[in-house]
Design a protein around this motif. Structure first.
Motif, PDB file in Angstrom:
ATOM      1  N   LEU A 414      -3.684   2.051  12.300  1.00 18.35           N
ATOM      2  CA  LEU A 414      -3.998   1.502  10.974  1.00 18.35           C
ATOM      3  C   LEU A 414      -3.471   2.371   9.856  1.00 18.35           C
ATOM      4  O   LEU A 414      -3.119   1.883   8.780  1.00 18.35           O
ATOM      5  CB  LEU A 414      -5.508   1.322  10.853  1.00 18.35           C
ATOM      6  N   SER A 415      -3.405   3.710  10.089  1.00 19.72           N
ATOM      7  CA  SER A 415      -2.883   4.593   9.053  1.00 19.72           C
ATOM      8  C   SER A 415      -1.416   4.302   8.774  1.00 19.72           C
ATOM      9  O   SER A 415      -0.970   4.347   7.626  1.00 19.72           O
ATOM     10  CB  SER A 415      -3.050   6.047   9.481  1.00 19.72           C
ATOM     11  N   ALA A 416      -0.630   3.984   9.816  1.00 20.76           N
ATOM     12  CA  ALA A 416       0.775   3.641   9.603  1.00 20.76           C
ATOM     13  C   ALA A 416       0.903   2.331   8.853  1.00 20.76           C
ATOM     14  O   ALA A 416       1.782   2.160   8.006  1.00 20.76           O
ATOM     15  CB  ALA A 416       1.497   3.574  10.939  1.00 20.76           C
ATOM     16  N   ALA A 417       0.031   1.394   9.156  1.00 14.82           N
ATOM     17  CA  ALA A 417       0.074   0.122   8.437  1.00 14.82           C
ATOM     18  C   ALA A 417      -0.282   0.303   6.969  1.00 14.82           C
ATOM     19  O   ALA A 417       0.270  -0.361   6.090  1.00 14.82           O
ATOM     20  CB  ALA A 417      -0.864  -0.879   9.099  1.00 14.82           C
ATOM     21  N   GLY A 418      -1.191   1.232   6.664  1.00 12.47           N
ATOM     22  CA  GLY A 418      -1.557   1.465   5.280  1.00 12.47           C
ATOM     23  C   GLY A 418      -0.479   2.172   4.485  1.00 12.47           C
ATOM     24  O   GLY A 418      -0.457   2.093   3.253  1.00 12.47           O
ATOM     25  N   ALA A 419       0.419   2.908   5.168  1.00 14.54           N
ATOM     26  CA  ALA A 419       1.479   3.636   4.464  1.00 14.54           C
ATOM     27  C   ALA A 419       2.673   2.776   4.137  1.00 14.54           C
ATOM     28  O   ALA A 419       3.598   3.237   3.458  1.00 14.54           O
ATOM     29  CB  ALA A 419       1.929   4.831   5.310  1.00 14.54           C
ATOM     30  N   ILE A 420       2.709   1.543   4.592  1.00 12.49           N
ATOM     31  CA  ILE A 420       3.835   0.653   4.285  1.00 12.49           C
ATOM     32  C   ILE A 420       3.778   0.290   2.802  1.00 12.49           C
ATOM     33  O   ILE A 420       2.735  -0.171   2.317  1.00 12.49           O
ATOM     34  CB  ILE A 420       3.774  -0.599   5.156  1.00 12.49           C
ATOM     35  N   PRO A 421       4.894   0.515   2.011  1.00 10.40           N
ATOM     36  CA  PRO A 421       4.852   0.196   0.559  1.00 10.40           C
ATOM     37  C   PRO A 421       4.723  -1.302   0.331  1.00 10.40           C
ATOM     38  O   PRO A 421       5.135  -2.118   1.164  1.00 10.40           O
ATOM     39  CB  PRO A 421       6.199   0.725   0.057  1.00 10.40           C
ATOM     40  N   ALA A 422       4.153  -1.604  -0.777  1.00 14.26           N
ATOM     41  CA  ALA A 422       3.975  -3.010  -1.120  1.00 14.26           C
ATOM     42  C   ALA A 422       5.321  -3.658  -1.397  1.00 14.26           C
ATOM     43  O   ALA A 422       6.271  -2.998  -1.850  1.00 14.26           O
ATOM     44  CB  ALA A 422       3.058  -3.148  -2.338  1.00 14.26           C
TER      45      ALA A 422
END
Length: 471
Positions: A414-422
């Motif tokens: 989930l941390s990698a998914a949260g680091a994806i820029p908008a």
């Protein structure tokens, strides 16, 4: 030896000659006496017989054989915790050698088969441990559990009086051995405190089912005598006519000529209003069969064995794996763990998870190839097993680049998914020309620029071609 014998003051249980509450086990006859029968000292004169064990009860034999044969199929290994949090198989220890060759006249399958069989028939299993020059346990020899027993010394030390192994008796020139606790493998089931002062003698599940065993044996004896003595036909011929003796005999002879011997299965032709009426099973016979089935189910319940394992029906399972897992989660799992822990205590192992013995139940799915392959495939896809680990478990060689577990690319934390820029905002749409507006005139010089670009492209292509043709 004499000094140790002088320190042993009493046996486990009542002193010799004192009354013990039933039921009682009779080693000579190999059966049990219920409490309401054994209270008579002359029970054999009153017409009572001991309730037999596996030799007289097919259901008990099936339950005991199910445990002993299944455990004998599972290979055991010596495991030790490593510094990485995993475990390593120990191959050079005395325990690892004994789990392959317990002695010089038995395989490990023979040893476990007879050990577990003795455990469930009598509640106890005794094995003598012999040590080598390095004080390592080098051999294990099964003893007769019906004649062996634990002894408690006045100091609280535990000894075992072992008997019943002819090979050991010949090699040591002693029929009965007195051995300290550290040199005896003792596997025992639960102990009833009202019967034994200290928990050192186990009891078989047969004690809980001896009533049902007696019912089954009584029904079997009664039915055997009934069918051997009665002359009940499978069908009768009936008619409304009054026949004399000669006519009845003539009809019987004609029927036998068409339905017996070489003409068995023929088609008799009936006349004079004769009718064949099959002899239906009476309600009493059906009730007897139901009672026998119920007693068998009670015996299986006492041994904690699913009826499907014994082939007696019950709810069907979708696969062999589910059936075995159901049994492993109950009776078989306890049996395996009980044997493992007893062996671990004898070899002074630290216990789970540091150092322990484990029997591999994967061997029980040897014939269920579909279930086994599906489980390995899901383990590899989920990153639990490396491809080579799954291949090695099936006896296949290593594959190139198969030593590392792998997962699919879309499985991310989930941390990698949260680091994806908008995502950037969508560009605004170009303004649409007004309707009915006149087209704009082309800019001057646009055709000249296009022609110049085309010439430059052709010149570049020619130079590249000449450069390739130059040797």
């Amino acid at each position: 030896m004499a000094n140790w014998l002088s320190r042993i003051s009493r046996l486990i249980g009542k002193a010799e000659g004192e009354y013990r509450p039933g039921p009682w086990y009779l080693p000579i006859t190999g059966g049990w006496l219920p409490a309401d029968v054994g209270k008579f000292t002359n029970w054999w004169q009153l017409g009572y017989d001991p309730i037999g064990l596996s030799s007289q009860s097919a259901m008990v034999e099936a339950c005991v054989s199910a445990y002993s044969q299944t455990v004998a199929m599972c290979p055991g290994d010596h495991w030790r915790l490593n510094s990485k949090g995993g475990r390593d198989r120990v191959k050079n220890s005395a325990l690892a050698r004994l789990l392959r060759y317990p002695n010089d006249y038995q395989t490990i399958s023979d040893f476990l088969l007879n050990a577990v069989r003795s455990l469930y028939l009598t509640g106890n299993c005794y094995a003598l441990a012999l040590r080598n020059d390095r004080y390592e346990i080098d051999e294990l020899h099964l003893m007769k559990s019906e004649l062996s027993r634990p002894l408690l010394a006045s100091t609280g030390e535990i000894f075992y009086q072992l008997y019943g192994n002819d090979i050991i008796a010949k090699r040591m020139n002693e029929e009965t051995l007195l051995v300290p606790q550290r040199d005896v493998l003792h596997i025992k089931l639960h102990t009833r405190r009202e019967r034994y002062p200290v928990p050192l003698i186990g009891e078989s599940p047969i004690l809980a089912a001896y009533g049902d065993i007696g019912v089954g044996n009584a029904i079997a004896r009664q039915q055997q005598a009934f069918y051997m003595n009665e002359a009940r036909p499978s069908a009768v011929l009936s008619t409304d006519l009054v026949l004399d003796k000669d006519q009845v005999q003539a009809l019987r002879d004609r029927w036998n000529d068409q339905a017996k011997g070489l003409y068995q299965g023929g088609t008799p032709i009936l006349t004079a209003g004769l009718k064949v009426q099959p002899w239906a099973v009476g309600g009493k016979d059906a009730a007897t069969a139901e009672m026998l089935k119920l007693s068998n189910e009670h015996i299986a319940l006492a041994f904690r064995i699913p009826l499907q394992i014994l082939g007696l029906g019950g709810a069907a399972y979708n696969s062999t794996e589910l059936l075995m897992q159901s049994w492993i989660a109950s009776g078989l799992g306890f049996c395996l763990n009980h044997v493992e822990e007893a062996i671990g205590v004898l070899f002074l192992l630290k216990g789970q998870p540091d150092e322990y013995v484990e029997f591999d139940t994967a061997a029980l799915l040897r014939s269920a190839m579909k279930d086994r392959i599906e489980a390995l495939a899901r383990g590899v896809q989920g990153g639990i097993f490396a491809p080579n680990e799954a291949r090695n478990s099936e006896g296949l060689p290593d594959a190139k680049f198969g030593d590392e577990p792998r997962v699919q690319q879309q499985v991310v934390p989930l941390s990698a998914a949260g680091a994806i820029p908008a995502a950037p905002p969508a560009p605004s749409a170009a303004p649409q020309p007004a309707p009915h507006a006149a087209p704009l005139p082309p800019k001057k010089g646009n055709r000249d620029d296009l022609a110049r670009e085309v010439r430059n492209l052709f010149e570049l292509t020619e130079r590249i071609g000449r450069r390739r043709l130059t040797p």
